[in-house]
Design a protein around this motif. Structure first.
Motif, short mmCIF file in Angstrom:
data_model
loop_
_atom_site.label_atom_id
_atom_site.label_comp_id
_atom_site.label_asym_id
_atom_site.label_seq_id
_atom_site.Cartn_x
_atom_site.Cartn_y
_atom_site.Cartn_z
N HIS A 120 0.74 5.03 0.89
CA HIS A 120 -0.11 5.93 1.65
C HIS A 120 0.21 7.40 1.41
CE1 HIS A 120 -1.98 2.73 3.97
NE2 HIS A 120 -0.79 2.15 3.95
N VAL A 146 2.05 10.83 5.69
CA VAL A 146 1.14 10.64 6.82
C VAL A 146 1.79 11.25 8.07
CG1 VAL A 146 -0.03 8.59 5.94
CG2 VAL A 146 2.04 8.32 7.27
N TYR A 147 0.96 11.67 9.00
CA TYR A 147 1.45 12.37 10.18
C TYR A 147 0.74 11.88 11.43
CZ TYR A 147 3.04 15.31 6.40
OH TYR A 147 3.63 15.77 5.24
N GLU A 148 1.40 12.06 12.54
CA GLU A 148 0.90 11.87 13.90
C GLU A 148 0.09 10.60 14.08
OE1 GLU A 148 -0.75 15.58 15.23
OE2 GLU A 148 0.94 16.69 14.42
N SER A 149 -1.19 10.72 14.42
CA SER A 149 -1.98 9.53 14.78
C SER A 149 -2.14 8.58 13.60
CB SER A 149 -3.34 9.93 15.34
OG SER A 149 -4.08 10.65 14.38
N GLU A 150 -2.23 9.11 12.39
CA GLU A 150 -2.34 8.24 11.22
C GLU A 150 -1.05 7.42 11.05
OE1 GLU A 150 -3.31 8.38 6.42
OE2 GLU A 150 -3.07 10.26 7.51
N LYS A 151 0.09 8.06 11.25
CA LYS A 151 1.37 7.36 11.16
C LYS A 151 1.48 6.30 12.25
CE LYS A 151 5.02 9.92 10.83
NZ LYS A 151 6.22 10.71 11.14
N ALA A 176 -0.90 4.73 13.71
CA ALA A 176 -1.80 3.62 13.38
C ALA A 176 -1.19 2.70 12.32
CB ALA A 176 -3.15 4.16 12.90
N LEU A 177 -0.53 3.28 11.33
CA LEU A 177 0.12 2.47 10.29
C LEU A 177 1.29 1.67 10.87
CD1 LEU A 177 0.02 4.95 7.29
CD2 LEU A 177 -1.29 2.83 7.56
N ARG A 192 0.85 -1.19 0.00
CA ARG A 192 0.00 0.00 0.00
C ARG A 192 0.88 1.24 0.00
NH1 ARG A 192 -3.10 -3.09 -1.33
NH2 ARG A 192 -4.82 -3.99 -0.20
N GLN A 197 0.01 -1.36 12.62
CA GLN A 197 -0.46 -2.42 11.72
C GLN A 197 0.69 -3.13 11.00
OE1 GLN A 197 -3.16 -0.65 8.92
NE2 GLN A 197 -4.35 0.34 10.51
#
Length: 135
Positions: A20, A23-28, A30-31, A18, A34
């Motif tokens: 993406h 990406v920053y902060e909470s999105e990073k 979360a990745l 994938r 995973q």
């Protein structure tokens, strides 16, 4: 972004890879949570903040021995260093780690230990005090 998607389609990697984008902060975070492995094949790098973040996320890291990256990733301790441009070696390392959950866990724990050894606020404070004491 479209060129990356085209390459993924061309090599039939759309199901396993994938892209993406930034990406920053909470999105990073979360990745990272995973992820099984962090792969960072760089040709030229100074000090990589994203690799430090991967260490803090307990991920094994596969990268290249350029710039300061060998200071962050110790071969076979918390990840692997592959020659820049050696796609076959990179693929082998990824495949081997994905096939071995226990190995990933061990290297990931070593990544976190390396992060705590080098990059926590407590460690920075100790280094600053040492530098000022020697001055």
């Amino acid at each position: 972004a479209e060129a990356r998607r085209r390459v993924l389609r061309e090599y039939d990697l759309e199901d396993g890879v994938r892209y993406h984008g930034p990406v920053y902060e909470s999105e990073k975070a979360a990745l990272f949570a995973q992820a099984s492995v962090f792969v960072f094949p760089s040709y030229n790098e100074a000090q990589s903040v994203v690799v430090i973040e991967a260490l803090s996320a307990r991920l094994p890291v596969i990268t290249t021995p350029v710039g300061a990256l060998p200071d962050l990733v110790v071969e076979d301790e918390n990840g692997y260093l592959v020659t820049p441009g050696d796609a076959s070696a990179l693929a082998d390392r990824i495949e081997n780690l994905l096939a071995s959950p226990e190995r990933r866990r061990k290297l990931g724990e070593s990544s976190y230990a390396r992060y705590r050894e080098l990059f926590t606020l407590d460690q920075f404070e100790k280094k600053i005090v040492s530098i000022l004491s020697d001055a």
